[in-house]
Structures are given as C-alpha cells and as structure tokens.
Scaffold this motif. Structure first.
Motif, mmCIF file in Angstrom:
data_model
loop_
_atom_site.group_PDB
_atom_site.id
_atom_site.type_symbol
_atom_site.label_atom_id
_atom_site.label_comp_id
_atom_site.label_asym_id
_atom_site.label_seq_id
_atom_site.Cartn_x
_atom_site.Cartn_y
_atom_site.Cartn_z
ATOM 1 N N SER A 31 86.305 -87.889 48.087
ATOM 2 C CA SER A 31 85.626 -88.757 49.054
ATOM 3 C C SER A 31 85.436 -90.159 48.483
ATOM 4 O O SER A 31 85.608 -91.146 49.202
ATOM 5 N N VAL A 32 85.118 -90.240 47.186
ATOM 6 C CA VAL A 32 84.979 -91.569 46.564
ATOM 7 C C VAL A 32 86.328 -92.296 46.582
ATOM 8 O O VAL A 32 86.410 -93.478 46.911
ATOM 9 N N ILE A 35 87.277 -93.751 50.094
ATOM 10 C CA ILE A 35 86.566 -94.912 50.658
ATOM 11 C C ILE A 35 87.479 -96.141 50.633
ATOM 12 O O ILE A 35 87.831 -96.672 51.690
ATOM 13 N N LEU B 88 83.630 -91.730 57.154
ATOM 14 C CA LEU B 88 83.532 -92.524 55.922
ATOM 15 C C LEU B 88 82.102 -93.033 55.716
ATOM 16 O O LEU B 88 81.510 -92.848 54.653
ATOM 17 N N CYS B 89 81.532 -93.657 56.775
ATOM 18 C CA CYS B 89 80.180 -94.218 56.660
ATOM 19 C C CYS B 89 79.145 -93.127 56.389
ATOM 20 O O CYS B 89 78.290 -93.258 55.507
ATOM 21 N N VAL B 92 79.360 -91.815 52.879
ATOM 22 C CA VAL B 92 78.655 -92.631 51.883
ATOM 23 C C VAL B 92 77.189 -92.197 51.827
ATOM 24 O O VAL B 92 76.598 -92.091 50.748
ATOM 25 N N SER B 119 80.158 -97.934 61.986
ATOM 26 C CA SER B 119 81.391 -97.238 62.360
ATOM 27 C C SER B 119 81.973 -97.830 63.642
ATOM 28 O O SER B 119 83.188 -97.988 63.765
#
Lengths: 127, 138
Positions: A31-32, A35, B88-89, B92, B119
């Motif tokens: 996941s890192v 990004i 993705l957001c 994080v 997003s």
C-alpha cells in the motif's frame, strides 16, 4: 495443558491463512508503494488520452517508465491478492471452498501480474 | 430465571448487526473501502487489456481507445479512477491508524470527510487532464 512450545512458537504461522504476520506486513508494504505508483500511473494515463499510438509506444519504451509500470503492476496485483484474501476469509466459512477460492485467487492474481509484466517488457524491449 | 432476566437488562454493548445499525460516516467509509477495493480488483483485467492493446500494435490500440472511450468505457473508467483515489486516500487513513495516529473520534470524522473531498477532487483533476489532453491531441 502445559507444553514445551513458547507462546510465540504457537502463534507463528497461525491466522486464517496460516501465515502469521506476513500478510499484514506485505499489505502495508504494497500500500505504501502504491501511493506514489498509482498516482503516477493514473495521471500519466490521463495525459495520454487521445495520444497517437507512437507517442504511447515511445512513452512505454523509456526504461524509467517501463520499470515504474512493472513496479506498479506487481504491487497492484500483490495488494489485490492480499486484499481479496481477507474478504474470502471473512465471508467464506466452508473450509474446502475457502481454500479453493484462495488458490484460485492466487493463481489468477499471479497470472495477471505475469502477463502484465511480459506485455510491458515486450513493448519496452521490442524493436 | 432471575439470573437470565438480569443478564438481558444488563446494559451490555451489542455487536453492530448491519440490519439494525444506524449508518454513520465511519461505517460507510469502511464499507466503501472494501467495496472500492473489490471493484478495482474485478476490473483489473481492463488494465491488462490496455497493456495488451499497446503491445499488440496500432490497430488493437485504436480498438481499445474506441472501446474505453465509449460511454460504457468512460463510465467504468470513471468509477475505476474514483475507486482508486478513494481507496488510496482512505488507505492513508488506515496506515495512520497502524502507527496509532488519528484514532480519536473527532479526528476520525475530520479525516473521513477529507477522504471524501480529496478523492472527488483527484478524480475531477484526472478527468480535466484527460479531456484537456484529448482536446490538444498531446
């Protein structure tokens, strides 16, 4: 019952997929990585909309672009496999069906990742 | 009997059964994270198809451009791009929780709304770039 094994020894390798913390850790690693890679990929493809075929070829033949694309597809399909694995473990409780689904997922994800890498390499290395 | 009655009137927390669980931002965002992840996974053959069309030559690339540029193609790509940015957001957010940050209720709601806003903004930006690129033929 008392046993000779330590608590750590009993915990390692357990979990629904019998692989301990490896799954958790690689889900974070991918996941890192995804990004920057996926942001780069989406905005690159958006800027290639309507481009001539030769422009797209030139783009993909750059070693840096080809390397980034390969890193993207490997991280993408690995992350996909790890994510769906959890969904399978959450919702499929019949043991044989769970194992069959996991195996199918592993094969499909590995296959799509390999095909993607080969396609990028074919363009990047092709004449 | 009295024992069981006492147990049933005990004010114990209940597990959140979806049928009786009042939807709230945090739970909706969590479900959407999984939903977008599944959508991205099941539409991943489109990514392979796009790569294949480039490797297979000018004609197949033109066919792929035609297919992906159709109304249905754009519809799928729009949801693909939104799903990717959302995942993705919110991802994080998950990474922050993994290091123990942002777990306070007020912060959860604040970052949750940020996920919704960012997003959408990133999706909009992508499609503005896409249409601008198409217009100039770059």
């Amino acid at each position: 019952m008392k046993g000779l094994r330590t608590p750590l020894g009993r915990a390692i390798g357990l979990g629904p997929a019998k692989e301990g913390i490896g799954h958790w850790w690689w889900q974070r690693v991918t996941s890192v990585a995804l990004i920057p890679l996926s942001l780069w990929f989406v905005f690159s493809v958006a800027s290639l909309v309507g481009a001539e075929y030769q422009t797209v070829l030139d783009w993909m033949r750059s070693p840096v672009i080809a390397a980034l694309l390969i890193m993207f597809v490997i991280s993408f399909f690995y992350h996909l496999q790890l994510g769906i694995q959890v969904v399978i473990e959450d919702y499929i409780h019949t043991e044989w069906l769970k194992i069959a689904s996991s195996l199918t997922l592993n094969f499909v994800a590995a296959f799509l990742a390999l095909v993607s890498v080969i396609l990028v390499l074919r363009v990047a290395l092709g004449g | 009997m009295g024992y069981y009655l006492a147990m049933s009137t005990d004010n114990r927390p209940l597990s959140p059964h979806l049928q009786v669980y009042r939807p709230q931002l945090t739970s909706l965002l969590s479900i959407t994270h999984r939903g977008t992840g599944m959508f991205l996974a099941f539409s991943s053959p489109v990514l392979v198809y796009w790569l294949w069309s480039i490797a297979a030559g000018a004609e197949s690339y033109a066919a792929a451009q035609h297919l992906l540029g159709s109304n249905l193609g754009r519809f799928v790509l729009f949801f693909w791009s939104y799903s990717l940015f959302y995942h993705l957001c919110n991802g994080v957010r998950h990474l922050a929780w993994d290091i123990g940050a942002g777990l306070e209720i007020t912060t959860l709601y604040k970052t949750g709304w940020w996920v919704v806003v960012i997003s959408f903004a990133l999706t909009l930006l992508t499609w503005v770039i896409g249409y601008a690129a198409r217009g100039t033929g770059v």
